[in-house]
Design a protein around this motif. Structure first.
Motif, PDB file in Angstrom:
ATOM      1  N   PRO A   9       1.054  -1.459  -0.043  1.00  0.00           N
ATOM      2  CA  PRO A   9      -0.299  -0.763  -0.383  1.00  0.00           C
ATOM      3  C   PRO A   9       0.910   1.332   0.485  1.00  0.00           C
ATOM      4  N   ARG A  68      -4.974   1.762   4.955  1.00  0.00           N
ATOM      5  CA  ARG A  68      -3.556   0.913   5.333  1.00  0.00           C
ATOM      6  C   ARG A  68      -4.420  -0.529   4.804  1.00  0.00           C
ATOM      7  N   ARG A  72      -4.641  -2.812   1.668  1.00  0.00           N
ATOM      8  CA  ARG A  72      -3.995  -4.384   1.460  1.00  0.00           C
ATOM      9  C   ARG A  72      -4.942  -5.170   1.185  1.00  0.00           C
ATOM     10  N   ASP A  88       6.780  -2.132   3.514  1.00  0.00           N
ATOM     11  CA  ASP A  88       5.849  -1.299   3.920  1.00  0.00           C
ATOM     12  C   ASP A  88       6.713  -0.209   2.419  1.00  0.00           C
TER      13      ASP A  88
END
Length: 331
Positions: A9, A68, A72, A88
Motif C-alpha cells: 500500500p 492501509r 492491502r 511497507d
C-alpha cells in the motif's frame, strides 16, 4: 502464475517506492509479482512503476483513500500467487531476500512468517538511531525479531507473509491501528503456524525526524490497549515497560530534587543504551541520538498506553470501539 504476490500500500511516497522497486528488480529469485495499491495519493508513484515495469512484473492500482488495511485487502483480492508478502513502501529489500525465504519455506514450510528489519548504511544517522531504539532488547524486549524475546514473535506488515490458505480461512486485514498484530493474532487463533525467519530481513527507513517518530510511537501505545480489549490474554509484562518507564522517570526526577542519587538508575539505563548502540553502530553521534530516540520510543509509547488505559479501560470508553472492530470482517 508467480508463487509470491508482493502487496504494497502506498500513500504519497514516490521516492521510497522507486527505491523499493529498484531493490526488487535486483532479486536473485524472481518468481513473484508486485501489486502496488496507491491509496488516494496526491503525489503518485506511477512514474516509478513505469520505470521498472519492463524489469519487474508490476500491477499498479489507484483507488480513493480508505486506509492501509483496505488497500492491502484490495491488493489481496487481485493477487494470483500462492503466498502473499507484505512490505511497507519505505522498505528496501536485500537482493537475496526471496532466495533465502524460498529456501526456508522449502525446508520448513510455515503458514505465516515475519522477518526482522535493519538499517542500511545509506540511512541517515537519525534513521539508524530510530532503528536501534525499535529493535534493541533494551528498549523493546526483542519483540520485533530479536534473538532474545520476552513474548511470542508477532509478524508486522513491514515484513510479513502468509499463504492463500490463511487468507481463505482468516480473511484480510481489519481497518484499525496495529492491524498487523490483530491479523497475526487471528492467524494464530485459527491454528496456523507462525515463524520468525531471520534471514528474510529488510532495510526499513522508518521516520525521518524525531517528531514524526514520537507521533507514530504514541499511536502504537494507544493501539496496544485497543488490542487488549480485543484479546485480553495478549497483554504481556513487556508491554507495561514503557508505561513504567514514564512513571518511574517522573518519580526519579521529582525525588532527585530532594536526594540527587535518585536519578542514578535512569542515568545508568540510558548509559547502557548509549554504550550498546555505540558498539552496534560504531559511531558516537548515532549512540547519542539512540538515547534520544529511546527516550521518545519509551516515553511516547508509555504516554499513549497510559492515556488509552485510563480512558478505554478504567473509564470503560473502549468497549464499544472493541465491539465495532470485532464486527469488521477484514474483507
Amino acid at each position: 502464475m508467480p508463487y509470491f504476490s508482493i502487496i504494497i500500500p502506498v500513500y504519497n511516497r514516490p521516492d521510497e517506492v522507486n527505491d523499493l522497486l529498484e531493490s526488487l528488480s535486483k532479486q536473485t529469485y524472481k518468481d513473484f509479482e508486485v501489486i502496488i495499491v496507491e491509496d488516494g495519493s496526491t503525489v503518485c508513484c506511477a512514474d516509478a512503476v513505469k520505470r521498472y515495469a519492463s524489469i519487474v512484473d508490476i500491477h499498479y492500482y489507484y483507488k480513493e483513500n480508505e486506509g492501509r488495511s483496505i488497500a492491502r485487502n484490495y491488493g489481496l483480492e487481485r493477487a494470483v500467487g500462492s503466498y502473499f508478502i507484505f512490505f511497507d513502501s519505505d522498505c528496501v529489500i536485500p537482493e537475496g531476500y526471496f532466495e533465502a525465504l524460498n529456501a526456508v519455506l522449502n525446508r520448513h514450510y510455515t503458514d505465516c512468517f515475519g522477518g526482522p528489519d535493519a538499517a542500511h548504511d545509506s540511512f541517515s544517522d537519525v534513521q539508524k538511531a530510530i532503528n536501534y531504539s525499535m529493535t534493541s532488547f533494551l528498549t523493546t524486549g526483542g519483540i520485533r525479531g530479536g534473538k532474545v524475546q520476552l513474548e511470542k514473535f508477532t509478524p508486522r506488515t513491514f515484513n510479513m507473509g502468509f499463504s492463500r490458505e490463511v487468507y481463505d480461512r482468516v480473511g484480510g486485514f481489519r481497518e484499525m491501528f496495529s492491524e498487523d498484530i490483530d491479523m497475526s493474532t487471528r492467524i494464530r487463533q485459527a491454528g496456523f503456524d507462525i515463524s520468525l525467519i531471520r534471514d528474510a530481513f529488510v532495510y526499513h527507513k522508518r521516520r525521518i525526524s524525531m517528531r514524526l517518530f514520537f507521533r507514530q510511537i504514541y499511536i502504537f501505545g494507544m493501539s496496544r490497549i485497543s488490542l487488549y480489549l480485543l484479546y485480553p490474554d495478549t497483554l504481556k509484562l513487556v508491554h507495561w515497560f514503557p508505561a513504567c518507564f514514564v512513571i518511574g522517570t517522573l518519580a526519579m526526577i521529582v525525588a532527585s530534587f530532594f536526594w540527587w542519587p535518585a536519578i542514578l538508575p535512569l542515568a545508568m539505563y540510558l548509559f547502557a543504551v548509549f554504550l550498546v548502540s555505540w558498539c552496534v553502530n560504531k559511531r558516537l553521534k548515532i549512540a547519542a541520538l539512540s538515547v534520544v530516540a529511546s527516550i521518545i520510543q519509551l516515553g511516547g509509547y508509555g504516554m499513549g498506553f497510559l492515556k488509552a488505559f485510563f480512558y478505554k479501560v478504567l473509564l470503560g470508553r473502549g468497549r464499544d470501539e472493541a465491539e465495532e472492530v470485532r464486527l469488521r470482517k477484514g474483507k
